[in-house]
Design a protein around this motif. Structure first.
Motif, PDB file in Angstrom:
ATOM      1  N   MET A   1      65.767 -37.403  19.076  1.00 29.49           N
ATOM      2  CA  MET A   1      65.276 -36.032  18.835  1.00 29.49           C
ATOM      3  C   MET A   1      64.981 -35.858  17.349  1.00 29.49           C
ATOM      4  O   MET A   1      65.764 -36.245  16.497  1.00 29.49           O
ATOM      5  N   ASP A   2      63.875 -35.261  17.043  1.00 25.30           N
ATOM      6  CA  ASP A   2      63.465 -35.054  15.663  1.00 25.30           C
ATOM      7  C   ASP A   2      63.854 -33.648  15.220  1.00 25.30           C
ATOM      8  O   ASP A   2      63.471 -32.659  15.834  1.00 25.30           O
ATOM      9  N   HIS A   3      64.638 -33.573  14.158  1.00 28.77           N
ATOM     10  CA  HIS A   3      65.021 -32.263  13.615  1.00 28.77           C
ATOM     11  C   HIS A   3      64.257 -31.948  12.335  1.00 28.77           C
ATOM     12  O   HIS A   3      64.700 -31.166  11.506  1.00 28.77           O
ATOM     13  N   SER A   4      63.084 -32.539  12.187  1.00 28.25           N
ATOM     14  CA  SER A   4      62.253 -32.319  11.021  1.00 28.25           C
ATOM     15  C   SER A   4      61.531 -30.981  11.141  1.00 28.25           C
ATOM     16  O   SER A   4      61.626 -30.287  12.141  1.00 28.25           O
ATOM     17  N   PRO A   5      60.777 -30.599  10.132  1.00 28.67           N
ATOM     18  CA  PRO A   5      60.006 -29.347  10.200  1.00 28.67           C
ATOM     19  C   PRO A   5      59.021 -29.298  11.352  1.00 28.67           C
ATOM     20  O   PRO A   5      58.464 -28.251  11.656  1.00 28.67           O
ATOM     21  N   ASP A   6      58.753 -30.465  11.995  1.00 32.43           N
ATOM     22  CA  ASP A   6      57.860 -30.425  13.153  1.00 32.43           C
ATOM     23  C   ASP A   6      58.446 -29.562  14.262  1.00 32.43           C
ATOM     24  O   ASP A   6      57.730 -29.133  15.152  1.00 32.43           O
ATOM     25  N   GLY A   7      59.750 -29.338  14.249  1.00 33.65           N
ATOM     26  CA  GLY A   7      60.359 -28.455  15.235  1.00 33.65           C
ATOM     27  C   GLY A   7      61.196 -29.205  16.243  1.00 33.65           C
ATOM     28  O   GLY A   7      61.151 -30.432  16.339  1.00 33.65           O
ATOM     29  N   PRO A   8      61.982 -28.472  17.018  1.00 31.01           N
ATOM     30  CA  PRO A   8      62.927 -29.090  17.945  1.00 31.01           C
ATOM     31  C   PRO A   8      62.289 -29.681  19.182  1.00 31.01           C
ATOM     32  O   PRO A   8      62.976 -30.274  20.001  1.00 31.01           O
ATOM     33  N   SER A   9      60.980 -29.523  19.361  1.00 27.74           N
ATOM     34  CA  SER A   9      60.356 -30.060  20.559  1.00 27.74           C
ATOM     35  C   SER A   9      59.511 -31.293  20.272  1.00 27.74           C
ATOM     36  O   SER A   9      58.604 -31.626  21.011  1.00 27.74           O
ATOM     37  N   VAL A  10      59.795 -32.003  19.201  1.00 25.76           N
ATOM     38  CA  VAL A  10      59.117 -33.251  18.875  1.00 25.76           C
ATOM     39  C   VAL A  10      60.073 -34.405  19.134  1.00 25.76           C
ATOM     40  O   VAL A  10      61.204 -34.408  18.658  1.00 25.76           O
ATOM     41  N   VAL A  11      59.629 -35.376  19.948  1.00 25.61           N
ATOM     42  CA  VAL A  11      60.443 -36.519  20.329  1.00 25.61           C
ATOM     43  C   VAL A  11      59.724 -37.790  19.902  1.00 25.61           C
ATOM     44  O   VAL A  11      58.503 -37.915  20.072  1.00 25.61           O
ATOM     45  N   ASP A  12      60.478 -38.719  19.348  1.00 24.80           N
ATOM     46  CA  ASP A  12      59.941 -40.014  18.945  1.00 24.80           C
ATOM     47  C   ASP A  12      60.153 -41.033  20.056  1.00 24.80           C
ATOM     48  O   ASP A  12      61.279 -41.226  20.534  1.00 24.80           O
ATOM     49  N   LEU A  13      59.070 -41.683  20.459  1.00 26.09           N
ATOM     50  CA  LEU A  13      59.121 -42.760  21.431  1.00 26.09           C
ATOM     51  C   LEU A  13      58.532 -44.017  20.808  1.00 26.09           C
ATOM     52  O   LEU A  13      57.867 -43.948  19.773  1.00 26.09           O
ATOM     53  N   GLU A  14      58.757 -45.159  21.433  1.00 21.97           N
ATOM     54  CA  GLU A  14      58.151 -46.385  20.918  1.00 21.97           C
ATOM     55  C   GLU A  14      56.633 -46.318  20.976  1.00 21.97           C
ATOM     56  O   GLU A  14      55.939 -46.924  20.153  1.00 21.97           O
ATOM     57  N   SER A  15      56.094 -45.588  21.941  1.00 17.82           N
ATOM     58  CA  SER A  15      54.640 -45.498  22.081  1.00 17.82           C
ATOM     59  C   SER A  15      54.015 -44.471  21.155  1.00 17.82           C
ATOM     60  O   SER A  15      52.800 -44.443  20.980  1.00 17.82           O
ATOM     61  N   GLY A  16      54.837 -43.594  20.551  1.00 23.66           N
ATOM     62  CA  GLY A  16      54.318 -42.566  19.662  1.00 23.66           C
ATOM     63  C   GLY A  16      55.194 -41.322  19.686  1.00 23.66           C
ATOM     64  O   GLY A  16      56.251 -41.298  20.330  1.00 23.66           O
ATOM     65  N   ARG A  17      54.745 -40.294  18.981  1.00 26.69           N
ATOM     66  CA  ARG A  17      55.506 -39.043  18.921  1.00 26.69           C
ATOM     67  C   ARG A  17      54.886 -38.010  19.862  1.00 26.69           C
ATOM     68  O   ARG A  17      53.671 -37.967  20.039  1.00 26.69           O
ATOM     69  N   LEU A  18      55.758 -37.190  20.449  1.00 32.89           N
ATOM     70  CA  LEU A  18      55.325 -36.162  21.391  1.00 32.89           C
ATOM     71  C   LEU A  18      55.786 -34.801  20.923  1.00 32.89           C
ATOM     72  O   LEU A  18      56.930 -34.641  20.497  1.00 32.89           O
ATOM     73  N   ARG A  19      54.912 -33.821  21.046  1.00 36.59           N
ATOM     74  CA  ARG A  19      55.310 -32.450  20.784  1.00 36.59           C
ATOM     75  C   ARG A  19      55.210 -31.653  22.084  1.00 36.59           C
ATOM     76  O   ARG A  19      54.149 -31.532  22.689  1.00 36.59           O
ATOM     77  N   GLY A  20      56.342 -31.109  22.522  1.00 36.46           N
ATOM     78  CA  GLY A  20      56.378 -30.264  23.698  1.00 36.46           C
ATOM     79  C   GLY A  20      56.446 -28.805  23.307  1.00 36.46           C
ATOM     80  O   GLY A  20      56.113 -28.412  22.184  1.00 36.46           O
ATOM     81  N   PRO A  98      66.777 -29.024  29.674  1.00 34.03           N
ATOM     82  CA  PRO A  98      67.458 -27.952  28.949  1.00 34.03           C
ATOM     83  C   PRO A  98      67.448 -28.167  27.445  1.00 34.03           C
ATOM     84  O   PRO A  98      67.399 -27.202  26.675  1.00 34.03           O
ATOM     85  N   ALA A  99      67.445 -29.442  27.021  1.00 28.67           N
ATOM     86  CA  ALA A  99      67.377 -29.762  25.599  1.00 28.67           C
ATOM     87  C   ALA A  99      67.117 -31.253  25.443  1.00 28.67           C
ATOM     88  O   ALA A  99      67.710 -32.070  26.162  1.00 28.67           O
ATOM     89  N   ALA A 100      66.239 -31.602  24.522  1.00 32.99           N
ATOM     90  CA  ALA A 100      65.976 -33.009  24.224  1.00 32.99           C
ATOM     91  C   ALA A 100      67.035 -33.494  23.239  1.00 32.99           C
ATOM     92  O   ALA A 100      66.785 -33.675  22.048  1.00 32.99           O
ATOM     93  N   ASP A 101      68.248 -33.680  23.765  1.00 37.13           N
ATOM     94  CA  ASP A 101      69.384 -34.049  22.932  1.00 37.13           C
ATOM     95  C   ASP A 101      70.042 -35.295  23.511  1.00 37.13           C
ATOM     96  O   ASP A 101      69.388 -36.084  24.199  1.00 37.13           O
ATOM     97  N   GLU A 102      71.312 -35.487  23.262  1.00 33.48           N
ATOM     98  CA  GLU A 102      72.023 -36.648  23.778  1.00 33.48           C
ATOM     99  C   GLU A 102      72.912 -36.268  24.959  1.00 33.48           C
ATOM    100  O   GLU A 102      73.963 -36.853  25.190  1.00 33.48           O
ATOM    101  N   GLY A 103      72.473 -35.290  25.750  1.00 30.88           N
ATOM    102  CA  GLY A 103      73.299 -34.735  26.815  1.00 30.88           C
ATOM    103  C   GLY A 103      73.522 -35.628  28.017  1.00 30.88           C
ATOM    104  O   GLY A 103      74.419 -35.368  28.812  1.00 30.88           O
ATOM    105  N   ARG A 104      72.684 -36.652  28.215  1.00 27.71           N
ATOM    106  CA  ARG A 104      72.812 -37.582  29.341  1.00 27.71           C
ATOM    107  C   ARG A 104      73.018 -36.818  30.662  1.00 27.71           C
ATOM    108  O   ARG A 104      73.992 -37.004  31.378  1.00 27.71           O
ATOM    109  N   ARG A 105      72.083 -35.965  30.944  1.00 23.41           N
ATOM    110  CA  ARG A 105      72.112 -35.178  32.185  1.00 23.41           C
ATOM    111  C   ARG A 105      71.538 -35.999  33.343  1.00 23.41           C
ATOM    112  O   ARG A 105      70.671 -36.848  33.140  1.00 23.41           O
ATOM    113  N   PRO A 106      71.977 -35.725  34.572  1.00 26.01           N
ATOM    114  CA  PRO A 106      71.354 -36.378  35.729  1.00 26.01           C
ATOM    115  C   PRO A 106      69.856 -36.099  35.762  1.00 26.01           C
ATOM    116  O   PRO A 106      69.401 -35.029  35.355  1.00 26.01           O
TER     117      PRO A 106
END
Length: 518
Positions: A1-20, A98-106
């Motif tokens: 999860m990226d906590h940069s100024p891009d905001g809490p809905s930006v996720v880094d993947l090996e294929s690239g970055r995503l903004r939700g 619910p959140a792009a965090d480390e929650g490990r939800r089903p």
């Protein structure tokens, strides 16, 4: 999860970055590529890895759905099951968390149905927000190739591989799409707050066939802990390559092409037009129309999907399976061509699949419905042979082997069209998703009493959540739901009053013991 100024809905993947985007408290990522666009030379090829992208990819709007037949104004039951835009470049998925965090939800991975010819994971009726919000789950829905682009079987030329005698090999491009999506989810979902070790795959109708096929795939099986099969048409005959190539030849004639190379040069609207012609060519009186089907190619699919969950390798997969009481009313109750069906016609149709006296079978069905018309007997027959009885047989087989399985039947009828649809195919969907606000376009749900509707939806929705979270659908709002057993045959009946019934499908089960086996 990226906590940069891009905001809490930006996720880094090996294929690239995503903004939700955050939608009513749920973080949503839309149109996320999970495989390369199946265009040009990749038409009728297995799904290939996506090359990735540079910069931050916007994932806030839905992408195009897979090409399919579309009629302005929809249909009289669902009001439509696939809407523009359509495009070949369609292999994307949507994520609700619910959140792009480390929650490990089903994780719940949803595969839409649509008779192998329609549908989209982006349809609002399949929005995962209710499951994410109410169950603290990460939900994924997928787009995959349907119709001729996903289910046409071109033969050996499709991937350049042949066996020693030059026979056709790989097909089922829809299944390669779904496997690629499952692989993507397993590898990436932890970055969206999901647990890659707790994945439930669920689907309805054709999507339930897909779910069963995935559960039997050697690679997918290692990534799937649970499956939910809603109205799987396990009674379908799944052709082998030789059988399917006859259908492929007919499709080529309708498309005006001599081989797959010429098909690859055609725009997708022409391919869909030819699919419409194949509908007419393959339709048989009294049978559910299926111009396109999976194929037992011996490469991607080795056996009928109904068998995959009976293998020892699938013993530890938790299974929930169910059907609606009047599945076939969806396709036949409003069709005037069947309203005038005669006893003789239906008895002849029964004789296709039953040994012995077909007239006695007709009478056995008629006795279960006071005042039954011939078309009612036909619809009950189709419901049983395509959905209910093979579903029961799968439950029986797993129970006999001691493998976990829960069974249900959805009984609540819809009052629309003077009740002719009854508890038809697809009617359980808005209850499972608990999202009737997304179904305003669908005649199927009109007139259902809101108090009954909402109470039943709460019970079913919570049962699905409990199953995804624990492998057991029981929760405080249900009667005790026991596993389907060889003796009790416990089946949960979802109606205005929810009840647990032993051997609910006993009449159908015993009647069909005499049917002709393929």
């Amino acid at each position: 999860m990226d906590h940069s100024p891009d905001g809490p809905s930006v996720v880094d993947l090996e294929s690239g970055r995503l903004r939700g985007a955050v939608e009513e408290g749920i973080t949503v990522f839309r149109a996320v590529p999970y495989a390369a666009p199946p265009v040009g030379a990749l038409r009728w090829r297995p799904a290939q890895p996506h090359p990735g992208w540079s910069g931050v990819r916007d994932a806030t709007t839905d992408g195009p759905s897979t090409p399919q037949m579309y009629t302005e104004g929809g249909d009289p039951v669902l009001g439509g099951h696939g809407f523009p835009p359509f495009d070949d470049d369609c292999l994307t998925l949507n994520i609700w968390t619910p959140a792009a965090d480390e929650g490990r939800r089903p994780v719940l991975l949803w595969i839409h149905g649509g008779g192998f010819v329609s549908g989209s994971g982006s349809l609002p009726i399949y929005s995962g927000d209710t499951f994410a919000r109410d169950g603290d789950l990460v939900v994924v829905s997928i787009n995959y190739r349907v119709g001729p682009l996903g289910y046409l079987y071109p033969g050996a030329e499709c991937d350049g591989s042949q066996d020693g005698e030059g026979q056709a090999r790989a097909g089922n491009f829809w299944l390669t799409d779904q496997l690629a999506a499952l692989r993507w989810v397993h590898e990436n979902i932890a970055r969206f707050g999901g647990d890659p070790d707790t994945i439930t795959v669920a689907g309805q109708s054709g999507g339930a066939i897909s779910t069963a096929a995935l559960a039997g795939h050697p690679e997918a099986r290692r990534m799937v802990q649970r499956v939910i099969l809603q109205s799987p048409p396990l009674g379908l005959h799944i052709p082998d390559p030789a059988e399917y190539l006859e259908r492929t030849a007919a499709y080529l004639r309708f498309a005006g092409a001599k081989d797959t190379d010429e098909l690859r040069e055609l725009p997708w609207p022409r391919l869909i037009e030819a699919a419409g012609a194949l509908f007419g060519h393959t339709t048989r009186w009294g049978y559910w129309p299926t111009p396109f089907l999976p194929v037992r190619d011996g490469v991607t699919l080795h056996e009928h999907p109904a068998r995959t969950l009976l293998d020892e390798a699938a013993a530890d997969i938790d299974v929930m399976i169910g059907w609606t009481r009047e599945e076939a009313n969806f396709g036949f109750a409003l069709d005037e061509r069947y309203a005038a069906a005669t006893r003789e016609q239906v008895v002849a149709r029964i004789a296709d699949v039953f040994e012995g006296d077909a007239g006695q079978v007709y009478d056995a069905y008629a006795r279960t419905r006071p005042g039954a018309r011939s078309v009612d007997v036909l619809m009950d027959l189709i419901t049983d042979e395509l959905f209910r009885v093979p579903g029961v047989e799968l439950a029986e087989g797993r129970a006999a082997a001691g493998h976990p399985v829960w069974a249900y039947q959805f009984d609540l009828p819809t009052p629309v069209y003077d009740g002719r649809l009854a508890a038809a195919h697809c009617l359980e969907l808005p209850f499972v998703f608990h999202n009737f606000d997304k179904w305003s376009h669908a005649p199927l749900v009109r007139g259902i009493d809101p108090a009954v509707r909402d109470g039943l939806a709460d019970a079913m929705h919570r049962a699905w959540i409990a199953f995804v979270r624990t492998g057991d659908p029981n929760h405080g709002g249900l009667p005790t739901w026991r596993r389907y057993g060889a003796e009790s045959r416990t089946t949960m009946r979802f109606d205005s009053v929810v009840t647990s019934v032993d051997d609910l499908a006993g009449h159908s089960r015993t009647l069909h013991e005499a049917r002709t086996r393929p």
